[in-house]
Structure formats: C-alpha cells, structure tokens
Enzyme design. Structure first.
Site, PDB file in Angstrom:
ATOM      1  N   HIS A 228       0.837  -1.199   0.000  1.00 11.09           N
ATOM      2  CA  HIS A 228       0.000   0.000   0.000  1.00 11.09           C
ATOM      3  C   HIS A 228       0.875   1.253   0.000  1.00 11.09           C
ATOM      4  CE1 HIS A 228      -3.538  -2.421   1.922  1.00 11.09           C
ATOM      5  NE2 HIS A 228      -3.309  -2.739   0.659  1.00 11.09           N
ATOM      6  N   ASN A 352     -10.527  -5.441  -4.620  1.00  5.65           N
ATOM      7  CA  ASN A 352     -10.953  -6.574  -3.773  1.00  5.65           C
ATOM      8  C   ASN A 352     -12.429  -6.328  -3.445  1.00  5.65           C
ATOM      9  OD1 ASN A 352      -8.357  -7.552  -3.735  1.00  5.65           O
ATOM     10  ND2 ASN A 352      -7.980  -7.203  -1.581  1.00  5.65           N
ATOM     11  N   PRO A 392      -0.667   0.291 -11.058  1.00  5.77           N
ATOM     12  CA  PRO A 392       0.620   0.761 -10.540  1.00  5.77           C
ATOM     13  C   PRO A 392       1.732  -0.238 -10.816  1.00  5.77           C
ATOM     14  CG  PRO A 392      -0.685  -0.178  -8.768  1.00  5.77           C
ATOM     15  CD  PRO A 392      -1.552  -0.201  -9.996  1.00  5.77           C
ATOM     16  N   GLY A 393       2.946   0.274 -11.003  1.00  2.00           N
ATOM     17  CA  GLY A 393       4.111  -0.596 -11.059  1.00  2.00           C
ATOM     18  C   GLY A 393       4.609  -0.869  -9.661  1.00  2.00           C
ATOM     19  N   SER A 394       5.737  -1.509  -9.553  1.00  2.00           N
ATOM     20  CA  SER A 394       6.353  -1.683  -8.244  1.00  2.00           C
ATOM     21  C   SER A 394       6.894  -0.333  -7.783  1.00  2.00           C
ATOM     22  CB  SER A 394       7.477  -2.709  -8.325  1.00  2.00           C
ATOM     23  OG  SER A 394       8.452  -2.290  -9.264  1.00  2.00           O
ATOM     24  N   SER A 399       3.819   3.714 -13.284  1.00  2.00           N
ATOM     25  CA  SER A 399       2.444   3.237 -13.230  1.00  2.00           C
ATOM     26  C   SER A 399       1.770   3.627 -14.537  1.00  2.00           C
ATOM     27  CB  SER A 399       1.695   3.873 -12.051  1.00  2.00           C
ATOM     28  OG  SER A 399       2.277   3.510 -10.819  1.00  2.00           O
ATOM     29  N   HIS A 416      -4.271  -5.285 -11.269  1.00  2.00           N
ATOM     30  CA  HIS A 416      -4.237  -4.190 -10.293  1.00  2.00           C
ATOM     31  C   HIS A 416      -2.800  -3.791  -9.995  1.00  2.00           C
ATOM     32  CE1 HIS A 416      -2.857  -6.977  -7.297  1.00  2.00           C
ATOM     33  NE2 HIS A 416      -3.172  -6.225  -6.268  1.00  2.00           N
ATOM     34  N   GLY A 419       2.322  -7.410 -10.015  1.00  8.54           N
ATOM     35  CA  GLY A 419       2.311  -8.773  -9.487  1.00  8.54           C
ATOM     36  C   GLY A 419       3.682  -9.179  -8.990  1.00  8.54           C
ATOM     37  N   LYS A 506       5.068   5.371   2.425  1.00  7.49           N
ATOM     38  CA  LYS A 506       4.776   3.993   2.812  1.00  7.49           C
ATOM     39  C   LYS A 506       4.554   3.936   4.325  1.00  7.49           C
ATOM     40  CE  LYS A 506       5.538   0.665   0.587  1.00  7.49           C
ATOM     41  NZ  LYS A 506       4.648  -0.218  -0.201  1.00  7.49           N
TER      42      LYS A 506
END
Length: 507
Positions: A228, A352, A392-394, A399, A416, A419, A506
């Site tokens: 998140h 979700n 979003p990317g990592s 993104s 989403h 991954g 974060k």
C-alpha cells in the site's frame, strides 16, 4: 516462455487453464509474463469449489434460490499465488458468494487525483515535503475528528453519509480541504459513488463512539502495510491523446495516486465471515480440502447473507473514505509546501470487491480491477472513453493509466499492478547492489526518518525498516511493461498515460 502442461496457449495473449470441472478459465499472459506453477496449482485446487457447491446443494437444496455454480473464471496478467485464491482471480458465480475470493482487505483499491502543480517544484522541495508528509501521515497530523453519528453514517452510507452529517463549521485539520474540494460533484467518478448502503453496522459500536462527541481514531487516513502507498507522480508520457484530453491529462502534470483499503476494519469483517461460512457448511459433509467455503444465497441462510452484505458494505464504505482522506492529506502537504493549486479526482475503483451483475451473476475480483467498456459505462462521465483503469508498477517504477474495453472473456477486468515475482521472504535475500542503487535514486517517506542522525545510529531500527522496503523493491515484482502490453494486446484496456514517481509514502 510458459511450458506448463496444464495451460494451453490460445493466442499471443491468452492461455486456457485445463481443469477437470470444465469451467471456462482464461489466463491473460504473453510469453513475456512469467506464470508461477504454484499459482496454477493453487488455482486448480480453488476450482474444486465447484464440487463443494454441488455437494452442498445435494445435502441442503433449500439453501439456494437457483442452481448454483461457477460460471467463468478470468486471470489477470499479475496472477500469483496467495492463500487459497490467487491474486488476479476474477470469479463469476451464480447462487452463492465466496467471501475468501475477495480477501480480508475488503475494497482495497486505487484512487488518482490530478493537480495543477509542476514536477520541478516537487523535486526542488522534496526535503521539505518529506518532513511535512511524515508529520501529516505518521506524527499526529491527520487530524480527522468525527462524532459517533458521523462514523455510523460513514459505515452505512459511505462518503455520502459524511457529506450529509459533517457541517462546514467542522473544519479542523483535513476537514477544511474536504469542504473546499467538490467532493459531492465527483461521486460519479467513484465506483458505487463511494457509498454502498448497509442497514446496520457490524461489531463496530466501540469504535464508533458517542453520537455527539468528537474523537479521533487510528484507522481513518491510515495507509496500511505491504504494497500500500500514497505516491506523488508526474505524467511522463501520453499514449492516447484523445482519451487523455477527455480526462484532462497533460504531460508533466503532477498526480496523486493512493493504493489502500479498509485496513483493520476490513480484516475484522473478513475474518469473522470466514468463520461463519465454515459453520454453515453441512455437518454431513467433509470440509473442503482447499479450505474454501461458500455462502449460499437462498432462503435457509437469508439472515446470514444479509449480515454478510451489511458487514461487507461497512468495510467497503470505510475503504472508500480512507482513500479519499489519504489523498486529501497528500494534497494538504503539497499545497502547504508548494502553494495552492487546482485539484480534481479522476477515478477511484476497488480491486478486492463483489459486484452483483444485472444478470444475477456475482463477480468476485481479488487483486483485479474493473475495466468496463463504453456500454457498461453509459450514463457516466466515461461513456465515450471506457472506465479508467489504474495499474501501478512496483515501488520506484512507472504506473499506467488505461481505459477499459469491457472484454467479456476477461469479465471486464484488468490487473491491479505488476504482481509479485518473489515472495516477501525471498526478496529479503540477495539483490543488495540493486537495492542500494534503488535507495539512492528514489525518495521514500516512512514513519521512521532515516535522515536523522540518532536513527542512523540504531542499526536495529534502520535494518528493520530497510527490510520492509526490500520486500516491496522493484526486483520483487514482475516487469510492468509486459503486463500493460498484455492488457492492450488482449483488448482488455487501452493505455492512456505513463506516470513516473516523484515521492512515495509507505506505512
């Protein structure tokens, strides 16, 4: 290249998942998208849910209003193993609901705001923004007091409940910006208008507090952990000029993206209902080997189903408001440091969540966002573009903003995110040079200020925080490029713009 014998390639972007139940199951992945064998194994175990449904219906047929079954499954390119139900699974059922198929973080999702700020200003003021954001998010600066009446309205009516119960005179802290921005006018840019309705509030009376007394809590406006974030970004590249113009997207524009859900509230509701559905399973039957239980939608368990939907909507409403407040806090920080600017919401959508379709089918999306097309979005601001899709990317990578195309084989669903490529445990080991280079080029705001000399001297504190960052570093995730290429090539969503990060916050 994927060589799993359980998968049959249909074309450059689609794989059929062969399963004994004969359920139409499509995995969207090009040869450049890695597919975990253990995720496929978990999926096949999940699909034995069909056998559990049939056994349940034979044992207690009055539990269902219609013949129950799994009708279709779609798997997004960021498909990876989770706990029982893989992330990236879209499950279409009839006659029953599977609480586990949306996970415990109910209504985890994405939100994107546009601003009139420029990236150069942000970059020149990152030190000041770092201090300001840390205070606002982690050092008591959120300041979102509510009465019990207002919290109850939030849980039963979502953002609409807050608009109806919070007077303009209540303008302390983040509420000032809540009143200044056109929140009510932008409800149409939120899935379910950010206001799913519930008849009652489940197990939250102590949290709600006294009706007329203002109090603060530690949940609203909280980012949560894991992947998140709140991120300040720049529009790096326009990929579809027509749609970008329609949405007000311009090169160099500064945006605010939020990824979070219902945090502790959702986990309370989700964990409770996993216990309830286990108890509903017929005593004459052996519990499913995959540990996945269902909630029938029929007369016998009508009361349990009604309570489930209320608890689900309580948590979902909280998540919509939580993302809204997280965005408002980011805007507070930006405006305080960089000066006032225009701001507007582009879109907010869950990944979700449960959607009841007009056909009576129930769509479960776990780690998959809606990507609906023109027809489904008729009557909305996005009728001529398709639904905005936020991928979003990592952390530290691009993104992407896309427009949904309503692909029926994907159940109008998209990824989403990128991954995971590595589990959180595996991400802690190796890649040290890559990790240090990442830290040098990227600005992350965390509750622990790693700039402070007294913090630097505490290696135990520093290493704990760095380990949390390592788990979410770019090398732990699949590349975002092949994910977006698959979404585009499979006609799931049209890329509109690439966004690059300026600062990430974060928890």
């Amino acid at each position: 290249m994927n060589h799993d014998p359980r998968l049959t390639r249909l074309d450059a972007f689609r794989l059929k998942v062969n399963n004994p139940q004969g359920i139409a199951t499509t995995l969207f992945a090009s040869d450049d998208v890695p597919v975990e064998a253990n995720a496929v194994s978990e999926l096949l175990e999940m699909l034995t849910l069909q056998e559990s449904v049939e056994a349940f219906a034979d044992a207690l047929p009055e539990s269902f209003d219609e013949a129950p079954g799994i009708e279709q499954v779609a798997l997004t390119p960021d498909f990876h193993k989770a706990r029982g139900v893989p992330v990236g699974t879209v499950l279409a059922t009839r006659g029953f609901v599977v609480p586990q198929a949306i996970g415990s973080d109910i209504n985890c999702g994405m939100r994107l705001h546009l601003t009139g700020l420029d990236a150069e200003t942000i970059l020149s003021k990152r030190e000041e923004l770092d201090t300001t954001f840390r205070h606002l998010y982690f050092e008591g600066g959120r300041n979102i007091p509510m009465t019990g009446t207002q919290r109850r309205a939030l849980f039963t009516e979502g953002i609409t409940g807050l608009l109806n119960t919070v007077p303009k005179s209540q303008d302390e802290g983040t509420w000032a910006l809540f009143h200044d921005l056109p929140i009510a006018d932008e409800l149409g840019r939120i899935d379910h208008q950010g206001s799913p309705k519930a008849e009652r509030v489940f197990a939250l009376d102590d949290f709600i507090g006294q009706p007329g007394t203002l109090s603060r809590d530690n949940q609203i406006g909280s980012i949560g952990g894991g992947n998140h974030f709140v991120e300040v970004q720049r529009v790096e590249k326009i990929l579809d000029g027509t749609t970008a113009h329609a949405w007000g997207i311009k090169p160099g524009m500064v945006t605010v993206m939020v990824h979070t859900g219902s945090v502790g509230i959702g986990h309370l509701c989700g964990n409770y209902y996993r216990d309830v559905v286990r108890q509903l399973y017929p005593a004459t039957l052996k519990h499913p080997a995959n540990g996945i239980f269902l909630l029938p939608e029929g007369e016998r368990f009508r009361a349990e189903a009604a309570l489930f939907w209320d608890a689900f909507h309580n948590a979902a409403s909280f998540a919509f408001a939580n993302r809204m407040f997280l965005a408002l806090i980011a805007l507070r920080g930006l405006f305080t440091v960089c000066g006032e600017s225009e701001s507007s919401l582009l879109y907010d959508a869950p990944h979700n969540y449960l959607w009841r379709e007009a056909s009576g089918q129930v769509l479960h999306r776990k780690g998959a966002c809606p990507a609906r097309g023109y027809e489904t979005m008729a009557g909305t601001e996005f009728a001529y573009t398709g639904e905005p899709v936020l991928v979003p990317g990592s952390m530290g990578t691009s993104s992407f903003l896309l427009a949904g195309r309503g692909n029926p084989e994907s159940l109008s669903s998209a990824s989403h995110g990128a991954g995971r490529a590595l589990s959180r445990g595996d991400a802690l080991h190796g890649h040290e040079a890559e990790f240090q280079a990442f830290l040098e080029r990227f600005r992350i705001v965390t509750p622990t200020d790693l700039r402070r000399q007294d913090v630097k001297s505490r290696r135990d504190i520093v290493e704990k925080k760095l380990d949390e960052i390592r788990q979410e570093a770019p090398y732990a995730f699949k590349g975002i490029g092949p994910i977006v290429e698959t979404l585009h090539g499979a006609q799931i969503a049209q890329p509109v713009a690439e966004l690059t990060p300026l600062m990430t916050i974060k928890g």
